[in-house]
Design an enzyme around this catalytic site. Structure first.
Site, PDB file in Angstrom:
ATOM      1  N   ARG A 157      -5.936   8.271  -0.481  1.00  0.00           N
ATOM      2  CA  ARG A 157      -5.398   9.260  -0.829  1.00  0.00           C
ATOM      3  C   ARG A 157      -5.568  10.152  -2.021  1.00  0.00           C
ATOM      4  NH1 ARG A 157       0.580   6.035  -0.491  1.00  0.00           N
ATOM      5  NH2 ARG A 157       0.359   5.185   1.755  1.00  0.00           N
TER       6      ARG A 157
ATOM      7  N   ARG B  67      -2.696   3.537  -9.867  1.00  0.00           N
ATOM      8  CA  ARG B  67      -2.949   4.613  -8.906  1.00  0.00           C
ATOM      9  C   ARG B  67      -4.399   4.841  -8.755  1.00  0.00           C
ATOM     10  NH1 ARG B  67       1.222   7.648  -7.505  1.00  0.00           N
ATOM     11  NH2 ARG B  67       3.285   7.467  -8.405  1.00  0.00           N
TER      12      ARG B  67
ATOM     13  N   GLU C   2       6.027  -0.137  -7.664  1.00  0.00           N
ATOM     14  CA  GLU C   2       6.306  -0.079  -6.217  1.00  0.00           C
ATOM     15  C   GLU C   2       5.192  -0.598  -5.486  1.00  0.00           C
ATOM     16  OE1 GLU C   2       5.962   2.839  -2.750  1.00  0.00           O
ATOM     17  OE2 GLU C   2       6.427   3.989  -4.445  1.00  0.00           O
TER      18      GLU C   2
ATOM     19  N   SER D  39       7.650   0.412   0.258  1.00  0.00           N
ATOM     20  CA  SER D  39       8.512   1.287   0.970  1.00  0.00           C
ATOM     21  C   SER D  39       8.825   0.825   2.138  1.00  0.00           C
ATOM     22  CB  SER D  39       8.045   2.883   0.799  1.00  0.00           C
ATOM     23  OG  SER D  39       7.944   3.108  -0.591  1.00  0.00           O
TER      24      SER D  39
ATOM     25  N   ARG E 293      -1.564  -3.445  -6.922  1.00  0.00           N
ATOM     26  CA  ARG E 293      -0.360  -3.372  -7.865  1.00  0.00           C
ATOM     27  C   ARG E 293       0.102  -4.704  -8.013  1.00  0.00           C
ATOM     28  NH1 ARG E 293       3.093   2.190  -6.886  1.00  0.00           N
ATOM     29  NH2 ARG E 293       1.117   3.521  -7.298  1.00  0.00           N
TER      30      ARG E 293
END
Length: 460
Positions: free
Chosen positions: A273, A288, A369, A372, A411
Protein backbone atom coordinates in the site's frame (compact mmCIF):
# COMPACT_ATOMS: atom_id res chain seq x y z
CA UNK A 1 -22.43 -1.56 -5.93
CA UNK A 2 -25.91 -0.56 -4.92
CA UNK A 3 -28.87 -1.97 -6.81
CA UNK A 4 -30.83 0.28 -9.14
CA UNK A 5 -33.92 -0.66 -7.17
CA UNK A 6 -32.31 1.02 -4.13
CA UNK A 7 -31.65 4.10 -6.24
CA UNK A 8 -35.28 4.08 -7.39
CA UNK A 9 -37.00 3.25 -4.11
CA UNK A 10 -34.68 4.83 -1.50
CA UNK A 11 -32.84 7.77 -3.08
CA UNK A 12 -32.81 9.78 0.15
CA UNK A 13 -31.25 6.86 2.01
CA UNK A 14 -28.44 6.84 -0.59
CA UNK A 15 -28.06 10.62 -0.33
CA UNK A 16 -27.84 10.25 3.45
CA UNK A 17 -25.16 7.55 3.04
CA UNK A 18 -23.05 9.95 0.97
CA UNK A 19 -23.34 12.57 3.71
CA UNK A 20 -22.70 10.16 6.59
CA UNK A 21 -19.63 8.67 4.91
CA UNK A 22 -18.30 12.12 4.01
CA UNK A 23 -18.18 11.47 0.25
CA UNK A 24 -18.17 14.82 -1.52
CA UNK A 25 -16.98 13.96 -5.03
CA UNK A 26 -20.34 12.62 -6.23
CA UNK A 27 -23.11 14.90 -7.57
CA UNK A 28 -26.06 12.78 -6.48
CA UNK A 29 -28.63 14.99 -8.22
CA UNK A 30 -26.79 14.33 -11.48
CA UNK A 31 -26.88 10.60 -10.73
CA UNK A 32 -30.64 10.75 -10.22
CA UNK A 33 -31.10 12.77 -13.43
CA UNK A 34 -29.16 10.16 -15.43
CA UNK A 35 -31.13 7.36 -13.79
CA UNK A 36 -34.53 8.97 -14.41
CA UNK A 37 -33.78 9.73 -18.07
CA UNK A 38 -32.51 6.15 -18.52
CA UNK A 39 -35.68 4.74 -16.91
CA UNK A 40 -37.92 6.90 -19.08
CA UNK A 41 -36.10 5.85 -22.23
CA UNK A 42 -36.25 2.18 -21.26
CA UNK A 43 -39.98 2.55 -20.74
CA UNK A 44 -40.41 4.43 -24.00
CA UNK A 45 -38.37 1.79 -25.82
CA UNK A 46 -40.59 -0.99 -24.47
CA UNK A 47 -43.72 0.91 -25.53
CA UNK A 48 -42.35 1.60 -29.02
CA UNK A 49 -41.30 -2.02 -29.56
CA UNK A 50 -44.74 -3.21 -28.50
CA UNK A 51 -46.39 -0.76 -30.93
CA UNK A 52 -44.07 -1.77 -33.77
CA UNK A 53 -44.85 -5.45 -33.17
CA UNK A 54 -48.56 -4.64 -33.35
CA UNK A 55 -48.12 -2.56 -36.51
CA UNK A 56 -46.01 -5.28 -38.15
CA UNK A 57 -48.68 -7.84 -37.33
CA UNK A 58 -51.38 -5.76 -39.02
CA UNK A 59 -49.43 -5.18 -42.24
CA UNK A 60 -49.94 -8.75 -43.42
CA UNK A 61 -53.61 -8.70 -42.41
CA UNK A 62 -54.22 -5.44 -44.28
CA UNK A 63 -52.56 -6.79 -47.42
CA UNK A 64 -54.62 -9.99 -47.27
CA UNK A 65 -57.75 -7.85 -47.04
CA UNK A 66 -56.61 -5.85 -50.06
CA UNK A 67 -56.23 -2.64 -48.10
CA UNK A 68 -53.03 -1.54 -49.82
CA UNK A 69 -53.21 2.12 -48.79
CA UNK A 70 -53.67 1.22 -45.12
CA UNK A 71 -50.89 -1.37 -45.38
CA UNK A 72 -48.55 1.27 -46.84
CA UNK A 73 -49.36 3.63 -43.98
CA UNK A 74 -48.58 0.81 -41.54
CA UNK A 75 -45.25 0.16 -43.29
CA UNK A 76 -44.34 3.84 -43.05
CA UNK A 77 -45.34 3.89 -39.38
CA UNK A 78 -43.22 0.80 -38.75
CA UNK A 79 -40.22 2.55 -40.35
CA UNK A 80 -40.80 5.62 -38.18
CA UNK A 81 -41.00 3.45 -35.09
CA UNK A 82 -37.82 1.61 -36.06
CA UNK A 83 -35.93 4.88 -36.44
CA UNK A 84 -37.23 6.16 -33.11
CA UNK A 85 -36.40 2.88 -31.37
CA UNK A 86 -32.84 3.04 -32.70
CA UNK A 87 -32.47 6.64 -31.44
CA UNK A 88 -33.92 5.72 -28.03
CA UNK A 89 -31.70 2.66 -27.70
CA UNK A 90 -28.60 4.61 -28.68
CA UNK A 91 -29.28 7.27 -26.06
CA UNK A 92 -30.25 4.62 -23.48
CA UNK A 93 -26.94 2.83 -24.10
CA UNK A 94 -25.05 6.10 -23.59
CA UNK A 95 -26.90 6.70 -20.34
CA UNK A 96 -26.35 3.06 -19.32
CA UNK A 97 -22.58 3.56 -19.59
CA UNK A 98 -22.77 6.83 -17.64
CA UNK A 99 -24.98 5.24 -15.00
CA UNK A 100 -22.66 2.27 -14.62
CA UNK A 101 -19.74 4.64 -14.07
CA UNK A 102 -21.47 6.84 -11.47
CA UNK A 103 -22.98 3.84 -9.68
CA UNK A 104 -19.42 2.56 -9.11
CA UNK A 105 -18.78 5.75 -7.13
CA UNK A 106 -21.77 5.40 -4.81
CA UNK A 107 -20.87 3.94 -1.39
CA UNK A 108 -22.55 1.12 0.46
CA UNK A 109 -25.42 2.31 2.64
CA UNK A 110 -24.59 1.83 6.37
CA UNK A 111 -26.64 -0.70 8.27
CA UNK A 112 -29.37 0.92 10.36
CA UNK A 113 -27.72 0.05 13.69
CA UNK A 114 -24.35 1.67 12.83
CA UNK A 115 -23.71 4.59 15.20
CA UNK A 116 -23.86 8.00 13.54
CA UNK A 117 -20.67 10.03 13.85
CA UNK A 118 -18.46 12.41 11.91
CA UNK A 119 -15.08 10.70 12.23
CA UNK A 120 -12.99 8.15 14.16
CA UNK A 121 -13.34 10.13 17.40
CA UNK A 122 -16.99 9.00 17.51
CA UNK A 123 -16.34 5.27 17.08
CA UNK A 124 -17.84 3.19 19.88
CA UNK A 125 -15.77 0.88 22.08
CA UNK A 126 -17.75 -2.33 22.53
CA UNK A 127 -15.47 -4.28 24.88
CA UNK A 128 -11.94 -4.93 26.11
CA UNK A 129 -10.25 -8.27 26.60
CA UNK A 130 -7.13 -9.35 28.48
CA UNK A 131 -6.77 -6.40 30.85
CA UNK A 132 -7.82 -8.17 34.06
CA UNK A 133 -4.48 -9.93 34.52
CA UNK A 134 -1.76 -7.87 32.84
CA UNK A 135 1.82 -9.17 33.07
CA UNK A 136 4.43 -7.12 34.93
CA UNK A 137 6.12 -4.67 32.57
CA UNK A 138 9.51 -2.95 32.87
CA UNK A 139 9.47 0.45 34.55
CA UNK A 140 10.09 1.96 31.13
CA UNK A 141 8.89 -0.04 28.16
CA UNK A 142 11.21 0.38 25.16
CA UNK A 143 9.37 1.12 21.90
CA UNK A 144 9.61 -1.69 19.37
CA UNK A 145 11.67 0.32 16.89
CA UNK A 146 14.43 0.92 19.47
CA UNK A 147 14.24 -2.58 20.95
CA UNK A 148 14.22 -4.21 17.51
CA UNK A 149 17.44 -2.41 16.57
CA UNK A 150 19.07 -3.15 19.93
CA UNK A 151 18.32 -6.85 19.47
CA UNK A 152 19.28 -6.61 15.76
CA UNK A 153 16.03 -8.31 14.72
CA UNK A 154 14.59 -5.28 12.88
CA UNK A 155 16.72 -3.28 10.47
CA UNK A 156 15.18 -0.07 9.16
CA UNK A 157 18.35 1.50 7.78
CA UNK A 158 19.10 -1.41 5.46
CA UNK A 159 15.41 -1.69 4.49
CA UNK A 160 15.50 1.96 3.38
CA UNK A 161 18.81 1.40 1.59
CA UNK A 162 17.39 -1.47 -0.43
CA UNK A 163 13.83 -0.26 -1.10
CA UNK A 164 13.33 3.24 0.33
CA UNK A 165 11.43 4.63 3.30
CA UNK A 166 8.62 2.47 4.64
CA UNK A 167 10.42 -0.88 4.24
CA UNK A 168 12.38 -2.94 6.75
CA UNK A 169 14.28 -6.19 7.21
CA UNK A 170 13.16 -8.67 9.84
CA UNK A 171 16.32 -10.61 10.70
CA UNK A 172 17.17 -13.73 12.65
CA UNK A 173 14.70 -14.13 15.49
CA UNK A 174 12.67 -11.25 14.07
CA UNK A 175 12.16 -13.11 10.79
CA UNK A 176 11.51 -16.30 12.72
CA UNK A 177 8.86 -14.51 14.77
CA UNK A 178 7.01 -13.34 11.62
CA UNK A 179 7.15 -16.82 10.08
CA UNK A 180 5.87 -18.34 13.33
CA UNK A 181 2.95 -15.91 13.52
CA UNK A 182 1.92 -16.71 9.94
CA UNK A 183 1.87 -20.45 10.61
CA UNK A 184 0.14 -19.98 13.98
CA UNK A 185 -2.62 -17.82 12.52
CA UNK A 186 -3.21 -20.23 9.62
CA UNK A 187 -3.43 -23.20 11.97
CA UNK A 188 -5.93 -21.47 14.28
CA UNK A 189 -8.20 -20.59 11.36
CA UNK A 190 -7.97 -24.09 9.92
CA UNK A 191 -9.43 -25.26 13.23
CA UNK A 192 -12.31 -22.82 12.58
CA UNK A 193 -13.11 -24.45 9.24
CA UNK A 194 -11.23 -22.18 6.86
CA UNK A 195 -9.91 -23.46 3.54
CA UNK A 196 -6.39 -22.35 2.59
CA UNK A 197 -5.80 -20.25 -0.52
CA UNK A 198 -2.44 -18.95 -1.72
CA UNK A 199 -3.39 -16.22 -4.22
CA UNK A 200 -1.48 -14.49 -7.01
CA UNK A 201 0.02 -11.18 -5.90
CA UNK A 202 -0.70 -9.10 -9.04
CA UNK A 203 -4.41 -8.37 -9.52
CA UNK A 204 -6.24 -6.78 -12.42
CA UNK A 205 -8.06 -3.45 -12.39
CA UNK A 206 -11.32 -5.39 -12.83
CA UNK A 207 -10.57 -7.33 -9.65
CA UNK A 208 -9.84 -4.11 -7.77
CA UNK A 209 -13.17 -2.74 -8.99
CA UNK A 210 -14.92 -5.93 -7.89
CA UNK A 211 -14.02 -5.47 -4.23
CA UNK A 212 -14.41 -1.68 -4.27
CA UNK A 213 -10.78 -0.51 -4.15
CA UNK A 214 -11.26 1.10 -7.57
CA UNK A 215 -12.12 3.60 -8.88
CA UNK A 216 -11.93 5.51 -5.60
CA UNK A 217 -8.53 4.46 -4.24
CA UNK A 218 -6.22 4.19 -7.24
CA UNK A 219 -3.63 6.50 -5.65
CA UNK A 220 -3.04 4.02 -2.80
CA UNK A 221 -2.15 1.11 -5.11
CA UNK A 222 1.15 -0.01 -6.64
CA UNK A 223 0.80 -0.31 -10.41
CA UNK A 224 2.76 -3.17 -11.96
CA UNK A 225 1.65 -3.04 -15.57
CA UNK A 226 0.02 -0.24 -17.54
CA UNK A 227 0.64 3.46 -18.20
CA UNK A 228 1.46 4.97 -14.82
CA UNK A 229 0.31 8.47 -15.74
CA UNK A 230 -2.86 7.36 -17.49
CA UNK A 231 -6.29 6.24 -16.21
CA UNK A 232 -6.30 2.51 -15.63
CA UNK A 233 -7.60 -0.13 -18.03
CA UNK A 234 -9.24 -3.44 -17.16
CA UNK A 235 -6.09 -5.39 -18.07
CA UNK A 236 -3.65 -3.30 -15.99
CA UNK A 237 -2.03 -5.14 -13.09
CA UNK A 238 -1.49 -3.98 -9.50
CA UNK A 239 0.21 -5.42 -6.43
CA UNK A 240 -2.54 -6.57 -4.10
CA UNK A 241 -3.30 -4.24 -1.16
CA UNK A 242 -5.00 -7.13 0.66
CA UNK A 243 -5.76 -10.77 -0.13
CA UNK A 244 -9.43 -9.79 0.02
CA UNK A 245 -9.07 -8.70 -3.62
CA UNK A 246 -7.94 -11.95 -5.29
CA UNK A 247 -9.82 -14.27 -2.94
CA UNK A 248 -13.17 -12.50 -3.38
CA UNK A 249 -12.63 -12.31 -7.15
CA UNK A 250 -11.95 -16.06 -7.31
CA UNK A 251 -15.72 -16.34 -7.68
CA UNK A 252 -16.31 -13.32 -9.90
CA UNK A 253 -19.16 -14.06 -12.31
CA UNK A 254 -19.75 -17.44 -10.61
CA UNK A 255 -23.04 -18.91 -9.44
CA UNK A 256 -22.51 -20.91 -6.26
CA UNK A 257 -24.92 -23.50 -4.94
CA UNK A 258 -26.77 -23.24 -1.66
CA UNK A 259 -24.85 -26.30 -0.39
CA UNK A 260 -21.56 -24.42 -0.94
CA UNK A 261 -22.44 -21.79 1.68
CA UNK A 262 -21.11 -20.53 3.95
CA UNK A 263 -17.80 -20.64 2.10
CA UNK A 264 -14.79 -19.69 4.25
CA UNK A 265 -11.33 -19.00 2.81
CA UNK A 266 -8.13 -17.88 4.48
CA UNK A 267 -5.13 -16.52 2.61
CA UNK A 268 -1.67 -15.48 3.71
CA UNK A 269 -0.06 -12.86 1.51
CA UNK A 270 2.35 -9.95 1.56
CA UNK A 271 0.40 -6.74 0.94
CA UNK A 272 1.43 -3.47 -0.67
CA UNK A 273 0.00 0.00 0.00
CA UNK A 274 1.36 3.38 -0.99
CA UNK A 275 -0.61 5.27 1.65
CA UNK A 276 1.20 3.51 4.50
CA UNK A 277 3.97 5.42 6.22
CA UNK A 278 2.50 8.89 5.78
CA UNK A 279 1.05 9.50 9.22
CA UNK A 280 3.53 11.51 11.26
CA UNK A 281 4.84 9.65 14.31
CA UNK A 282 3.73 6.31 12.87
CA UNK A 283 6.47 6.48 10.23
CA UNK A 284 8.86 5.16 12.89
CA UNK A 285 9.08 1.40 13.11
CA UNK A 286 6.72 -1.09 11.51
CA UNK A 287 3.30 0.26 12.44
CA UNK A 288 2.84 1.75 8.96
CA UNK A 289 4.94 0.27 6.18
CA UNK A 290 4.46 -0.15 2.45
CA UNK A 291 4.82 -3.95 2.52
CA UNK A 292 3.42 -6.13 5.28
CA UNK A 293 2.30 -9.70 5.91
CA UNK A 294 -1.29 -10.57 6.75
CA UNK A 295 -3.67 -13.50 6.94
CA UNK A 296 -7.05 -12.58 5.47
CA UNK A 297 -10.40 -14.27 6.15
CA UNK A 298 -13.05 -14.09 3.40
CA UNK A 299 -16.61 -15.40 3.75
CA UNK A 300 -19.38 -15.95 1.17
CA UNK A 301 -22.75 -16.38 2.88
CA UNK A 302 -26.52 -16.42 2.39
CA UNK A 303 -27.98 -12.91 2.89
CA UNK A 304 -30.19 -13.93 5.81
CA UNK A 305 -27.16 -15.31 7.70
CA UNK A 306 -24.64 -12.54 7.10
CA UNK A 307 -24.99 -10.63 10.37
CA UNK A 308 -24.80 -13.76 12.48
CA UNK A 309 -21.72 -14.76 10.45
CA UNK A 310 -20.33 -11.24 10.97
CA UNK A 311 -20.32 -11.69 14.75
CA UNK A 312 -18.75 -15.13 14.38
CA UNK A 313 -16.08 -13.70 12.09
CA UNK A 314 -15.15 -11.14 14.75
CA UNK A 315 -14.74 -13.99 17.24
CA UNK A 316 -12.65 -16.00 14.76
CA UNK A 317 -10.33 -13.06 14.08
CA UNK A 318 -9.80 -12.16 17.74
CA UNK A 319 -9.10 -15.78 18.75
CA UNK A 320 -5.42 -15.46 17.79
CA UNK A 321 -5.00 -12.50 20.17
CA UNK A 322 -6.69 -14.43 22.97
CA UNK A 323 -4.30 -17.34 22.52
CA UNK A 324 -1.31 -15.00 22.42
CA UNK A 325 -2.68 -13.39 25.63
CA UNK A 326 -2.34 -9.91 24.18
CA UNK A 327 -4.72 -7.25 25.56
CA UNK A 328 -7.02 -5.72 22.96
CA UNK A 329 -10.33 -3.98 22.40
CA UNK A 330 -13.21 -4.07 19.88
CA UNK A 331 -14.37 -0.82 18.26
CA UNK A 332 -17.49 -0.32 16.18
CA UNK A 333 -16.96 2.18 13.37
CA UNK A 334 -19.37 5.11 13.20
CA UNK A 335 -20.81 6.21 9.86
CA UNK A 336 -18.10 8.84 9.29
CA UNK A 337 -15.29 6.28 9.74
CA UNK A 338 -17.01 3.50 7.83
CA UNK A 339 -15.28 2.61 4.59
CA UNK A 340 -16.68 3.09 1.10
CA UNK A 341 -17.71 -0.56 0.73
CA UNK A 342 -18.86 -1.52 4.22
CA UNK A 343 -22.35 -1.73 5.68
CA UNK A 344 -20.90 -2.43 9.12
CA UNK A 345 -17.37 -2.74 10.47
CA UNK A 346 -15.59 -3.56 13.71
CA UNK A 347 -11.90 -2.88 14.29
CA UNK A 348 -9.82 -5.05 16.59
CA UNK A 349 -7.06 -3.00 18.24
CA UNK A 350 -4.20 -4.56 20.18
CA UNK A 351 -2.54 -2.69 23.06
CA UNK A 352 1.12 -1.77 22.57
CA UNK A 353 2.52 -0.21 25.79
CA UNK A 354 5.87 1.07 24.48
CA UNK A 355 5.03 4.38 22.82
CA UNK A 356 3.14 7.12 24.63
CA UNK A 357 0.68 8.76 22.24
CA UNK A 358 -1.14 12.04 22.68
CA UNK A 359 -4.51 10.33 22.30
CA UNK A 360 -3.46 6.91 23.56
CA UNK A 361 -5.13 4.68 26.17
CA UNK A 362 -5.37 5.93 29.73
CA UNK A 363 -3.00 3.15 30.83
CA UNK A 364 -0.26 4.43 28.49
CA UNK A 365 0.99 3.16 25.17
CA UNK A 366 -1.30 3.09 22.16
CA UNK A 367 -3.91 1.10 20.30
CA UNK A 368 -2.91 -0.56 17.04
CA UNK A 369 -5.54 -1.75 14.59
CA UNK A 370 -4.72 -5.34 13.63
CA UNK A 371 -8.02 -6.33 12.02
CA UNK A 372 -11.03 -4.74 10.36
CA UNK A 373 -14.00 -7.09 10.18
CA UNK A 374 -16.53 -5.96 7.58
CA UNK A 375 -19.93 -6.91 6.25
CA UNK A 376 -20.37 -5.69 2.68
CA UNK A 377 -23.82 -7.26 2.30
CA UNK A 378 -24.35 -7.63 -1.49
CA UNK A 379 -22.24 -4.56 -2.42
CA UNK A 380 -19.16 -6.48 -3.58
CA UNK A 381 -21.23 -9.36 -4.96
CA UNK A 382 -23.04 -6.97 -7.32
CA UNK A 383 -19.79 -5.38 -8.48
CA UNK A 384 -18.15 -8.76 -9.06
CA UNK A 385 -21.25 -10.66 -10.25
CA UNK A 386 -21.13 -13.30 -7.49
CA UNK A 387 -24.43 -15.13 -7.06
CA UNK A 388 -25.85 -18.29 -5.56
CA UNK A 389 -28.87 -20.42 -6.35
CA UNK A 390 -31.01 -21.15 -3.25
CA UNK A 391 -32.58 -24.14 -5.00
CA UNK A 392 -31.52 -25.66 -8.32
CA UNK A 393 -34.85 -24.71 -9.94
CA UNK A 394 -34.81 -21.12 -8.58
CA UNK A 395 -33.32 -17.94 -9.99
CA UNK A 396 -29.81 -16.97 -8.88
CA UNK A 397 -29.49 -14.25 -6.23
CA UNK A 398 -26.62 -12.09 -5.03
CA UNK A 399 -24.96 -13.47 -1.90
CA UNK A 400 -23.23 -11.47 0.86
CA UNK A 401 -19.48 -11.15 1.33
CA UNK A 402 -17.58 -10.50 4.55
CA UNK A 403 -13.93 -10.33 5.44
CA UNK A 404 -11.54 -9.66 8.27
CA UNK A 405 -7.82 -9.76 8.89
CA UNK A 406 -6.76 -12.73 10.92
CA UNK A 407 -4.56 -10.67 11.58
CA UNK A 408 -2.03 -8.03 10.33
CA UNK A 409 1.35 -9.37 11.42
CA UNK A 410 3.75 -6.39 11.86
CA UNK A 411 1.52 -4.74 14.46
CA UNK A 412 1.24 -8.00 16.39
CA UNK A 413 5.05 -8.12 16.33
CA UNK A 414 5.01 -4.60 17.79
CA UNK A 415 2.64 -5.68 20.56
CA UNK A 416 4.70 -8.79 21.39
CA UNK A 417 8.01 -6.89 21.52
CA UNK A 418 6.54 -4.23 23.79
CA UNK A 419 4.15 -6.25 25.97
CA UNK A 420 6.38 -9.31 26.44
CA UNK A 421 9.70 -7.51 26.96
CA UNK A 422 11.74 -7.97 30.13
CA UNK A 423 13.87 -5.61 32.20
CA UNK A 424 17.06 -7.02 30.64
CA UNK A 425 15.88 -6.17 27.13
CA UNK A 426 14.95 -9.70 26.11
CA UNK A 427 11.43 -10.66 25.00
CA UNK A 428 9.42 -13.66 26.18
CA UNK A 429 7.78 -15.70 23.42
CA UNK A 430 4.03 -16.15 24.13
CA UNK A 431 3.29 -19.72 25.16
CA UNK A 432 0.94 -20.39 22.25
CA UNK A 433 3.66 -19.34 19.80
CA UNK A 434 6.54 -21.36 21.24
CA UNK A 435 5.74 -24.57 19.28
CA UNK A 436 6.00 -22.52 16.08
CA UNK A 437 9.37 -21.14 17.23
CA UNK A 438 10.87 -24.60 17.75
CA UNK A 439 10.24 -24.44 21.49
CA UNK A 440 12.09 -21.13 21.88
CA UNK A 441 10.95 -19.30 25.01
CA UNK A 442 12.94 -16.05 24.90
CA UNK A 443 14.13 -13.73 22.11
CA UNK A 444 17.64 -12.64 23.08
CA UNK A 445 18.74 -10.99 19.86
CA UNK A 446 21.94 -11.16 17.83
CA UNK A 447 25.28 -9.46 17.57
CA UNK A 448 25.26 -7.00 14.63
CA UNK A 449 27.61 -7.65 11.73
CA UNK A 450 29.93 -5.46 9.64
CA UNK A 451 32.22 -2.55 10.38
CA UNK A 452 29.25 -0.30 10.98
CA UNK A 453 28.57 -2.31 14.15
CA UNK A 454 32.02 -1.54 15.57
CA UNK A 455 32.89 1.40 17.75
CA UNK A 456 35.27 4.06 16.39
CA UNK A 457 38.25 2.59 18.31
CA UNK A 458 37.60 -0.91 17.02
CA UNK A 459 37.36 0.29 13.40
CA UNK A 460 40.76 1.95 13.68
Amino acid sequence: MLSRQTLRDEPERVREALEKKGIEDVDFDEVLDIYEEWRELKGEGDTLRHERNEVSRTIGELKQEGKEAAAQEAIERSSELKARIQAVEKRADELEAQLEEVMMRLPMVPAEEVPVGADESENVERRREGFDDLRALPDEVTPHYDLGEELDILDFERGAKVSGAGYYFAKGEGARLEHALIQFFLEVHREQGYRDVFPPLPVSSKSMEGTGQFPKFTEDAYRVEGEHDEPYDDDDLWLLPTAEVPVTNMHRDDILLDDDLPLKYQAYSPNFRQEAGEHGTETRGIVRVHQFNKVELVNFVRPEESYDRFERLVAEAEEVLKRLELPYRILEMCTGDLGFTQAKKYDIEVWAPGDEMEEGPELGGRWLEVSSVSNFEEFQARRAGIQYRPERHESAEYLHTLNGSGVAIPRVVVAILEYYQNEDGTVDVPGALQPYMGGQEVIEGHEPVGESALGAGERE
